[in-house]
Design an enzyme around this catalytic site. Structure first.
Site, PDB file in Angstrom:
ATOM      1  N   HIS A  72       0.834  -1.205   0.000  1.00 30.21           N
ATOM      2  CA  HIS A  72       0.000   0.000   0.000  1.00 30.21           C
ATOM      3  C   HIS A  72       0.867   1.252   0.000  1.00 30.21           C
ATOM      4  CE1 HIS A  72       0.514   0.811   4.394  1.00 30.21           C
ATOM      5  NE2 HIS A  72       0.501  -0.492   4.527  1.00 30.21           N
ATOM      6  N   ASP A  74      -0.616   4.338   0.894  1.00 32.80           N
ATOM      7  CA  ASP A  74      -1.113   5.278   1.906  1.00 32.80           C
ATOM      8  C   ASP A  74      -0.325   5.066   3.200  1.00 32.80           C
ATOM      9  OD1 ASP A  74      -2.530   2.715   1.974  1.00 32.80           O
ATOM     10  OD2 ASP A  74      -3.566   3.535   3.713  1.00 32.80           O
ATOM     11  N   ASP A 105       6.451   1.238   6.795  1.00 33.78           N
ATOM     12  CA  ASP A 105       5.063   0.817   6.515  1.00 33.78           C
ATOM     13  C   ASP A 105       4.446   1.730   5.472  1.00 33.78           C
ATOM     14  OD1 ASP A 105       2.618  -0.422   6.683  1.00 33.78           O
ATOM     15  OD2 ASP A 105       2.043   0.494   8.570  1.00 33.78           O
ATOM     16  N   GLU A 137      -5.178   1.377   2.418  1.00 29.39           N
ATOM     17  CA  GLU A 137      -5.072   0.128   3.188  1.00 29.39           C
ATOM     18  C   GLU A 137      -5.329   0.370   4.662  1.00 29.39           C
ATOM     19  OE1 GLU A 137      -3.186  -3.058   5.595  1.00 29.39           O
ATOM     20  OE2 GLU A 137      -2.675  -0.944   5.585  1.00 29.39           O
ATOM     21  N   GLU A 138      -4.841   1.512   5.153  1.00 27.97           N
ATOM     22  CA  GLU A 138      -4.911   1.771   6.599  1.00 27.97           C
ATOM     23  C   GLU A 138      -6.320   2.137   7.068  1.00 27.97           C
ATOM     24  OE1 GLU A 138      -2.479   1.135   8.542  1.00 27.97           O
ATOM     25  OE2 GLU A 138      -0.566   1.473   7.534  1.00 27.97           O
ATOM     26  N   GLU A 165       4.413  -5.937   3.642  1.00 25.30           N
ATOM     27  CA  GLU A 165       4.305  -5.277   4.956  1.00 25.30           C
ATOM     28  C   GLU A 165       5.545  -5.623   5.784  1.00 25.30           C
ATOM     29  OE1 GLU A 165       2.039  -3.252   6.166  1.00 25.30           O
ATOM     30  OE2 GLU A 165       0.203  -3.590   5.021  1.00 25.30           O
TER      31      GLU A 165
HETATM   32 ZN   LIG Z   1       1.044  -1.365   6.371  1.00 26.93          ZN
END
Ligand SMILES: [Zn+2]
Length: 377
Positions: A72, A74, A105, A137-138, A165
């Site tokens: 991801h 974001d 992340d 994603e978050e 991740e």
């Molecule tokens: Zn993540």
């Protein structure tokens, strides 16, 4: 461009969710791929909301791809800037570490995927590669969900999926599912000197909260192989209007991490039992429950060829993790998936001064390149 330079370029895009604004970052990656001129390849910027976009790149022959590499773009909000030693979206390299929001992340893994694909850009691929950079994603996987519902990723599109991740470059093959419930307690306001004329929503919430803690103890006794037990906690509370008013409304958030045998509905039924129990004692107890969002467990078997291959490449046994990822969405598309990426939670993930060790970031390019070699060439 070295991988840490590419990661730094990605960190410069402020993709905090909410609101996201991932489109600029996705466009940058699109242009990077177009400049590589890989033949054959298909590069698609997938816009699903204003300033929100995913990127999907398919490299190599048509038909089922060998590897899907996904992450991801974001990031979680940087929070109080005064807690950062340098601005979160102005990446800095100090002592072999790259600092910035998203360093671990997970903009580093995105950069590593890109460099690994670039490493093989002239190779004749036997099976294709799909690179996916997702938005949102978050905040409940809205980018990947849109990609799937728009048919941009389909059932069995790839043999294996890798999500980058941060796992400290260990192989994670399973994690818990989760559900976030919002519980609203409905009361009746009254002057605080006459509580008997009202219904105190905060006190009713308190009754419920005590029972959720007891439910956590009961869940502890139901153990699933590898993943342990489900865990439930009240994580937020909001209620009351004024110091001298019996509160008419209170809202709490209940976060539940679920083992594969515990569905949303199972946990919901347990919460309903609590409500019935309290209502037997307090007839005016009135509440509504809704699911804010949820995610499924990831459950790739220990002896799956992907797990075995990845274990051999990284030189570690696979593990299970307590957090959620986009993995289950791929698993539901019949794409067996593992989590494997540079960085770790201890690198201030979701906290100020997030960083990645550059050595580990470079190692991740080697690992992803090796996976591509083994599966696609
Ligand atoms: Zn993540």
């Amino acid at each position: 461009m070295e991988v840490e330079e590419l990661a730094a370029e990605l960190i410069r895009f402020n993709t905090e969710v909410p609101p996201g604004n991932e489109e600029a970052c996705a466009s940058f990656l699109r242009d990077y791929f177009l400049d590589l001129r890989i033949e054959p390849s298909e590069v698609l910027l997938h816009r699903f909301a204003e300033n929100r976009a995913n990127l999907i790149v398919r490299v190599g022959p048509e038909g089922q791809a060998g590897l899907l590499l996904s992450g991801h773009i974001d990031v979680v909000p940087a929070g109080d800037l005064s807690h950062w030693d340098s601005p979160p979206f102005e990446p800095k390299i100090r002592d072999g570490k790259l600092y910035g929001r998203g360093a671990s992340d997970m903009k580093s893994a995105i950069a590593a995927f890109v460099k690994a694909i670039e490493n093989h850009k002239s190779a004749k691929l036997k099976r294709g590669i799909i690179f996916v950079a997702t938005a949102g994603e978050e905040i409940g996987f809205d980018g990947l969900s849109a990609l799937i519902s728009d048919g941009k990723i389909r059932t069995r599109d790839a043999m294996y999926g890798i999500i980058g991740e941060p796992t400290d470059l260990k192989v994670v093959r399973a994690h818990l599912g989760g559900t976030v419930f919002r519980v609203t307690f409905h009361g009746k306001s009254a002057h605080s000197s006459r509580p008997q004329l009202g219904i105190n929503a905060v006190e009713n919430a308190a009754r419920f909260i005590v029972e959720v803690a007891a439910l956590r103890e009961r869940l502890r006794e139901i153990v699933y192989p590898d993943l342990g037990n489900s865990v439930i906690s009240v994580t937020m509370i909001n209620g009351g209007t004024k110091e001298n008013v019996i509160p008419e409304k209170c809202q709490i958030i209940v976060d539940c991490r679920r083992i594969p045998i515990h569905s949303d509905e199972y946990i919901r039924a347990e919460l309903d039992k609590i409500i019935d129990k309290i209502r037997n004692i307090v007839p005016t107890f009135d509440t509504t429950i809704d699911v804010k969002y949820n995610w499924s467990p990831l459950n790739t078997p220990k002896d799956h060829p992907l797990v075995v291959l990845a274990e051999r490449i990284v030189g570690h046994k696979s593990e299970v993790a307590p957090y959620g990822t986009e993995g289950p969405l791929y698993q539901q598309l019949d794409i067996p998936t593992i989590i494997l990426g540079p960085g770790k939670i201890e690198n201030n993930v979701h906290a100020p001064n997030e960083y990645i060790e550059i050595k580990q970031l470079r190692d991740s390019v080697e690992i992803y390149s090796e996976l591509i070699r083994e599966v696609c060439i």
